[in-house]
Each structure stands twice: as structure tokens, then as C-alpha cells.
Design a protein around this motif. Structure first.
Motif: not given
Length: 157
Positions: A7-23, A148-154
Motif C-alpha cells: 500500500p502507498a504510504p499515507k501522507a504525513p499529517r500536520p502535528d496538531t500538538g499531541g493527540i489523544l486517541y483514547d477520548l 474534524l475531531i474524529e479526523y484528528d483522532e483518527e
């Protein structure tokens, strides 16, 4: 059998300053009160109280959706944080919130509002500006700030 393509590598995402994936997602309702975003606000309060809320989240903690939710409910956001701090179980917290929140939390009204934040004319401008900062201005499928929150937290690709 031929090798499957890499698979093609994903484009790097800009750093939004620390992302919590467990919220919790802002689209998850509280199991007792039915309010969207309330489980997320509670989870952020717990992280804040534990000193584990990154600066990128502290910037809008008790403001943004948290503040709008509390404004809708007619309560001070710090009162919700205090309820989280002063309880140790979900049952105790629910009891405290039953006292703190109005009898009718108008969940349907709030839930409609939260899923539409970013859809008014002014909201669309703010949403587009935020998408530009995130380098995703081309994403027409992200139509609200909750998206946008959903996107940012993947939770959305």
C-alpha cells in the motif's frame, strides 16, 4: 500466487500538538443523560486532573464544545470538573451530575446543535480556516467541528 502490492504510504499529517486517541468521540452520548460530548468532556476532565491533558487540548478545555455544552446546561464548566474530581465511581458522578444539571437537559436540542457546529455561514468559514491549518481544506466530507475531531483522532480516514 503473486505478491499483493504494497500500500502507498499515507501522507504525513500536520502535528496538531499531541493527540489523544483514547477520548470518546464527540458523537457518543452519555448513557444516562443522552448528551453528546458529555462523556468526552468527563474524560478530558479526568486527564486534566491527572496532569495528562496535552497543551493542544488544554487550549479549549472548558471552552469550545465543553463550554458550549455547559452554556446549554446553564452550569459552570468548573462545577463539572469539580464533580469529576470529587467522585471515584461512575455512579457517584452520575449522582453529582443529577444534582448539578437541570432536570430536563434538552438532549435532543443539544445533540442537534453539536452535530451541526460548523454548518452556519460563519461556522463554515471557521471550519474551512481550521481545515486549512490542518492541511485538509480539500476534505469536503468533513462538515462539522465534530468531524474534524474524529479526523484528528483518527476515527475517520
Amino acid at each position: 500466487m503473486p505478491d499483493s502490492p504494497t500500500p502507498a504510504p499515507k501522507a504525513p499529517r500536520p502535528d496538531t500538538g499531541g493527540i489523544l486517541y483514547d477520548l470518546p468521540s464527540p458523537y457518543v452520548p452519555h448513557p444516562v443523560f443522552g448528551l453528546l460530548h458529555l462523556p468526552r468532556f468527563i474524560a478530558k476532565a479526568r486527564k486534566h486532573l491527572a496532569g495528562a491533558l496535552p497543551p493542544s487540548y488544554q487550549r479549549n478545555f472548558t471552552k469550545g464544545f465543553d463550554g458550549f455544552l455547559c452554556l446549554h446546561l446553564g452550569v459552570d464548566p468548573q462545577a463539572v470538573v469539580a464533580a469529576v474530581r470529587e467522585t471515584t465511581t461512575e455512579e457517584e458522578l452520575t449522582t453529582r451530575l443529577r444534582v448539578l444539571l437541570p432536570a430536563d437537559v434538552k438532549a435532543a436540542k443539544w445533540n442537534r446543535q453539536v452535530v451541526q457546529m460548523g454548518m452556519s455561514e460563519m461556522g463554515r468559514e471557521a471550519l474551512q480556516a481550521t481545515k486549512k491549518k490542518m492541511a485538509i481544506e480539500h476534505r469536503d466530507d468533513l462538515r462539522s467541528f465534530a468531524d474534524l475531531i474524529e479526523y484528528d483522532e483518527e476515527r475517520l480516514e
